[in-house]
Scaffold this motif. Structure first.
Motif, PDB file in Angstrom:
ATOM      1  N   LEU A 287       0.876  -1.171   0.000  1.00 55.22           N
ATOM      2  CA  LEU A 287       0.000   0.000   0.000  1.00 55.22           C
ATOM      3  C   LEU A 287       0.912   1.220   0.000  1.00 55.22           C
ATOM      4  N   ALA A 288       0.689   2.129  -0.932  1.00 53.64           N
ATOM      5  CA  ALA A 288       1.564   3.297  -1.059  1.00 53.64           C
ATOM      6  C   ALA A 288       0.736   4.568  -1.096  1.00 53.64           C
ATOM      7  N   THR A 289       1.336   5.641  -0.606  1.00 52.76           N
ATOM      8  CA  THR A 289       0.692   6.953  -0.675  1.00 52.76           C
ATOM      9  C   THR A 289       1.477   7.871  -1.594  1.00 52.76           C
ATOM     10  N   ASN A 290       0.764   8.564  -2.467  1.00 50.58           N
ATOM     11  CA  ASN A 290       1.401   9.572  -3.305  1.00 50.58           C
ATOM     12  C   ASN A 290       1.299  10.908  -2.577  1.00 50.58           C
ATOM     13  N   THR A 291       2.259  11.188  -1.718  1.00 53.30           N
ATOM     14  CA  THR A 291       2.308  12.471  -1.027  1.00 53.30           C
ATOM     15  C   THR A 291       3.613  13.151  -1.363  1.00 53.30           C
ATOM     16  N   SER A 292       3.576  14.476  -1.450  1.00 51.59           N
ATOM     17  CA  SER A 292       4.782  15.226  -1.780  1.00 51.59           C
ATOM     18  C   SER A 292       5.508  15.728  -0.551  1.00 51.59           C
TER      19      SER A 292
ATOM     20  N   ALA B 101      13.165  14.860  -0.116  1.00 47.28           N
ATOM     21  CA  ALA B 101      14.278  15.578  -0.757  1.00 47.28           C
ATOM     22  C   ALA B 101      13.752  16.607  -1.742  1.00 47.28           C
ATOM     23  N   THR B 102      12.766  16.208  -2.541  1.00 49.20           N
ATOM     24  CA  THR B 102      12.353  17.040  -3.669  1.00 49.20           C
ATOM     25  C   THR B 102      11.520  18.238  -3.252  1.00 49.20           C
ATOM     26  N   SER B 103      10.472  18.006  -2.458  1.00 48.24           N
ATOM     27  CA  SER B 103       9.606  19.121  -2.073  1.00 48.24           C
ATOM     28  C   SER B 103      10.352  20.117  -1.191  1.00 48.24           C
ATOM     29  N   ARG B 104      11.212  19.625  -0.328  1.00 48.20           N
ATOM     30  CA  ARG B 104      11.949  20.521   0.565  1.00 48.20           C
ATOM     31  C   ARG B 104      12.811  21.497  -0.233  1.00 48.20           C
ATOM     32  N   LEU B 105      13.525  20.979  -1.221  1.00 45.28           N
ATOM     33  CA  LEU B 105      14.368  21.845  -2.040  1.00 45.28           C
ATOM     34  C   LEU B 105      13.537  22.684  -3.009  1.00 45.28           C
TER      35      LEU B 105
ATOM     36  N   ALA C 155      11.075  12.309   6.120  1.00 52.03           N
ATOM     37  CA  ALA C 155      11.468  13.594   6.703  1.00 52.03           C
ATOM     38  C   ALA C 155      10.593  14.656   6.061  1.00 52.03           C
ATOM     39  N   PRO C 156      10.316  15.753   6.744  1.00 51.49           N
ATOM     40  CA  PRO C 156       9.426  16.772   6.179  1.00 51.49           C
ATOM     41  C   PRO C 156       9.870  17.238   4.788  1.00 51.49           C
ATOM     42  N   GLY C 157       8.992  17.083   3.819  1.00 57.32           N
ATOM     43  CA  GLY C 157       9.298  17.518   2.466  1.00 57.32           C
ATOM     44  C   GLY C 157      10.180  16.575   1.684  1.00 57.32           C
TER      45      GLY C 157
END
Length: 281
Positions: free
Chosen positions: A113-118, A187-191, A183-185
């Motif tokens: 089961l996977a979630t698509n969250t950014s 790698a991609t969303s955080r940057l 971790a919050p964000g």
């Protein structure tokens, strides 16, 4: 575990895009929405995307053949017995936890089961699950049919087998995969959000126009798209929500600029509303 048949929960922009990507790579898709009306709308969304891809030469196969692998439903019961389901509903932790908690009992014991969250915490979303080891994040990028990357996020409890299954599915979809810890964000969303927020502050301060800021990043730093146009594509309301979450988790450097809050309040959400930092008529 078979990944020849995959469930997708949610048929909005992201869910329809994930379904599209699965279908064109030969995978049967069970797409579920909250009721029959929304399921029919989701089907139209997916078929419309396939038709546009065919018209533009990106899809060689006939649309009818590809669409024949799609099943839509207005009830979660359609997921019964599946070995892999991807949730793709809006970025609301309570909504995701509730939905995933209702999906899990319907699946095979070894299902992934996977979630698509950014940006949302994988561990936080997993709190509603009985088998958190079979759960991970699969962050797809918009527009999913044209993207190149899949960010796989490991929760504290995520088993290596679940992460490996997500990686194998991503590779089957022709995506380059990266793996990050929760971790919050991530790698991609955080940057990406950090860059996007600073670009908004520059517009707010009158440093340069949105067009010139984006041009600077495209030509000077070889970004394929500028941060402000990207924000318009993602949705400024979505960008605001992620920024608020990151500010709460990581501190004031992610505090949303007033300009962003004002634009969202005025309904200037980017491409989906027709106006953001650019006109999308």
């Amino acid at each position: 575990m078979s990944i020849d048949r995959v469930g997708v929960a949610g048929g909005g922009t992201m869910g329809a895009g994930v379904a599209h990507r699965l279908l064109v790579n030969g995978i049967e898709v069970v797409l579920v929405e909250r009721d029959d009306i929304e399921a029919a709308n989701a089907r139209e969304r997916v078929i419309g995307g396939l038709e546009r891809a065919h018209e533009r030469g990106y899809l060689a196969d006939e649309v009818e053949g590809v669409a024949g692998r799609l099943t839509v439903a207005g009830s979660l019961d359609a997921f019964a017995g599946l070995g892999f389901v991807i949730e793709a509903v809006p970025e609301q932790p309570e909504l995701k936890r509730d939905l995933l908690g209702r999906i899990e009992p319907l699946l095979a014991d070894n299902a992934v089961l996977a979630t698509n969250t950014s940006s949302l915490s994988i561990d936080g979303i997993a709190a509603s699950l009985q088998r958190p080891g079979r759960f991970c994040g699969m962050h797809f990028f918009n527009p999913v049919p044209a993207s190149d990357l899949l960010e796989i996020v490991r929760g504290t409890a995520s088993e290596p087998g679940a992460v490996e299954a997500a990686r194998e599915l991503g590779e089957r979809l022709g995506l380059t995969t990266i793996e990050v810890d929760d971790a919050p964000g991530f790698a991609t969303s955080r940057l990406g959000v950090a860059l996007g927020l600073e670009a908004i502050r520059m517009v707010e301060d009158g440093v340069a126009s949105a067009e010139d800021i984006d041009t600077a990043m495209r030509l000077g730093y070889k970004h394929p798209i500028g941060p402000l146009r990207l924000g318009d594509l993602v949705g400024l309301d979505v960008r605001l929500g992620i920024a608020e979450y990151l500010a709460a988790e990581l501190g004031p450097r992610f505090e949303p600029p007033k300009l962003l809050r004002d634009m969202v309040a005025e309904g200037k959400l980017g491409k989906k509303s027709g106006e953001g930092f650019f006109s999308w008529e």
